[in-house]
Design a protein around this motif. Sequence first.
Motif, short mmCIF file in Angstrom:
data_model
loop_
_atom_site.label_atom_id
_atom_site.label_comp_id
_atom_site.label_asym_id
_atom_site.label_seq_id
_atom_site.Cartn_x
_atom_site.Cartn_y
_atom_site.Cartn_z
N LEU A 1 59.61 72.38 69.82
CA LEU A 1 61.00 72.57 70.25
C LEU A 1 61.64 73.77 69.58
O LEU A 1 62.41 74.51 70.21
N ILE A 2 61.32 73.99 68.31
CA ILE A 2 61.93 75.10 67.59
C ILE A 2 61.49 76.45 68.17
O ILE A 2 62.23 77.44 68.11
N ASP A 3 60.29 76.50 68.78
CA ASP A 3 59.84 77.73 69.43
C ASP A 3 60.45 77.87 70.81
O ASP A 3 60.77 78.98 71.26
N PRO B 1 59.25 66.84 67.89
CA PRO B 1 59.49 66.99 69.33
C PRO B 1 58.71 68.18 69.88
O PRO B 1 58.62 69.24 69.26
N VAL B 2 58.11 67.96 71.04
CA VAL B 2 57.29 68.98 71.70
C VAL B 2 57.82 69.14 73.11
O VAL B 2 58.02 68.14 73.84
N GLN C 1 67.85 82.59 74.87
CA GLN C 1 69.29 82.30 74.94
C GLN C 1 69.58 81.16 75.91
O GLN C 1 70.42 80.30 75.63
N GLU C 2 68.85 81.13 77.02
CA GLU C 2 69.11 80.07 78.01
C GLU C 2 68.73 78.71 77.46
O GLU C 2 69.47 77.73 77.64
N ASN C 3 67.62 78.64 76.78
CA ASN C 3 67.19 77.35 76.21
C ASN C 3 68.05 76.94 75.03
O ASN C 3 68.29 75.75 74.80
N LEU C 4 68.53 77.93 74.28
CA LEU C 4 69.35 77.61 73.12
C LEU C 4 70.66 76.96 73.52
O LEU C 4 71.20 76.11 72.80
#
Length: 561
Positions: A205-207, A193-194, A212-215
Motif C-alpha cells: 500500500l505504501i508503494d 496491507p497489499v 497523486q490520484e491514489n494518495l
Amino acid sequence: MRKSVILSVVLHTLAGFAALLWLLWYFMPVSNVFKSLATLMLAMLAGWLVWKNYRYRVQQTNGSDAFIELPLLDTQGPVVLVCGDALETIFQGQPLRKTAQGWWLHAGEVGELTDMVRSIQVQQPRQIGQLSVMYVCLADQHQDEAVLRSALKTLRQQIKQLSALTGFTLPVVVSCEFSGPQTPWVIVRGNKPVVCPANESPQALIDWQQTQENLATLPLLSQAFGFIRETLLDELDKADRLIPPVRAFAVALRLGATNTDPAPQSVWSNWLFRRTCLQFPCVVSANDPASRFPDAILPLLAPFAAPVQGGQRTRRVVFLMWLCALAALGFSALNNRNLIREVGADLQRWSAIPMNHYAPKAQSLVALKQDALELERWHRQGEPMRYSLGYYPGQRLWLALQQAIDTYVPPPAPKPKPVPKIVRLDSMSLFDSGKAALKDGSTKVLVNALVGIKAKPGWLIVVSGHTDNTGGVQLNQTLSLRRAEAVRNWMRDTGDVPESCFAVQGYGDSRPIDSNETPDGRSHNRRVEISLVPQADACRIPGEKPASPDVRDVSTQEMEK
C-alpha cells in the motif's frame, strides 16, 4: 448416497473396533469372561454406530430439505464458501466460480453455512479440508448497525457449529465494498496491507499511494479500515460465554461502485459523514463479474487447504488408536511389574526357608522350576504380547531363578533299613524225635548259633518253633511251641536275659520252607527260628534307655544246619 461414504464409515468403525480388541485381549490384565463380555458389547456398539451413521446419511440424502446437491469439487486448491450480501449479483446466477488457484462457492445466507458443509461432508468428504468461509459485507446496503452485527453474530454461531462438525476451525475472510472513488482490492493479512490491481502484480500500500490520484483516496481507505475494525472485526472478536470469538484470517476491501442500489442513510454513509463530513454519490455500474471476487486471497489460503480422507471421523479413529497405543504401553508396564513381583515373591520365599528344612525347600524349588520353564518357553517361542513393547525382563529373571536353583542341596539319602536275619536251628540237632527237651551236647550248637543274638533295649527276641507235617496238627503245634520254650529257657538262664526280652511262638507245620514230600524237605521244615524285632517297650534292662523302634543296625547271624 455414494457407496464410498458408507464404506468409509464401516472401515473407520472396524479400525477403531480392532484397536480396542487389540488392547483388550493382549494387554488388559482381566479375566477371559470379562474380555468376552466386553468384546460382545464393543461389537454391538460398532454395529449400532454403523447403522446410526447409515440412517443419518440416508436421511440427509433423501429426507432432509437442508441437503444440497453440489457439483463435483475436483480442485486441489481452496474452496471458499461465500455468504453475505448480494450474492446473486456477485455470482451472476451461477453456483460457483472457478479459477486456476481455487473456487468460489455460493453458500447463500449466513445461516445456511452448516447445511452447505454437511452436504459437502456427505457427498465429498475429502474436500472438507479445502474449505474456508468468506463473509461479504456491502456497507451501503445496511441501514441498521444492529442488524449488521446480528448477521455477524450468526456467522460466529455457524463457525462454532462448523468446528464441531469438521473437527477444525475454518479460515474466515471478511470482504467489504464501500461507495467512493474506485480502487483495486486491498488485502490485509496481519499488519501488511497489499494492493492488488487487476492484471497487475500486487504491491504494498505504501508503494501504491505514491501517485497523486491514489494518495487522494488514502483518507477514505483509512476510514474504511476503521469501519471494518470497529464494526465488523469488533463483533467477530467479541468475547461471549456461549459463542467463541472468530479471528479473521484476512480482510479484503475496495472502494467504488457497488453494482446494487444503495440504501438511504446507510451505516457507511453515516459513519463517513460523522467523521469526515464527506458524502459520495453511489453510482450503480456494471463491473466485470470477475472483479467482484478478491482472487488475491486464494494464494494466501492455499497452504491451509488440503484434501483429507474421512475428515473428523478419521481424526477420531487415529486419536482412538493413539489412546489404545498409550494404554497398551501402560498395561504392558503393569503386566511386567506384576511378573517381576510374582517371580520375586517366589525367590524371596526360597531365600527365607533354611536349607535344612527339606520339605518346604523342595516345594519352593518346584515353584522356581515352573517359573524358569515358563520363561524358557517364552524365550524360544517369543514372549506374550502383554509383556512386549520393550519392557520384558525375562532374561534377567531367568538368570536369577537359575542361580537360586543351583544353590539347592538335596536332603541326605536315608540309610537303608537292614532286613533282620533269622537264625535257624535244626530241631534234630537239639531234640530227639517227638521230644521237647534239649539233648545232651546241644549246648555247643546253641552257643555257636546264637553268638550274634544279644539282648538290646527296645528289641524283642522272637523264638518260633516249626515241624514237618508228620503227625497230627495239634500235636505238631504243641511240640513246636514246647521246643521254642525250651530254647527260650536256655537263653534266658544262660545269658541272664529278662523274661520281657522274649516272645515264644509255635507254628507247627503251618509255615514250611521246603516240601514235606521228601526226607530232606521235612528235615528243613523241622526247625527253631530266632530273630530280633524292634518293639519300644521290650527288653527293659535296668540302667539303659530304651532304643527307638527306628534303630536300623540290627546285628543278626544266620546259621542253617
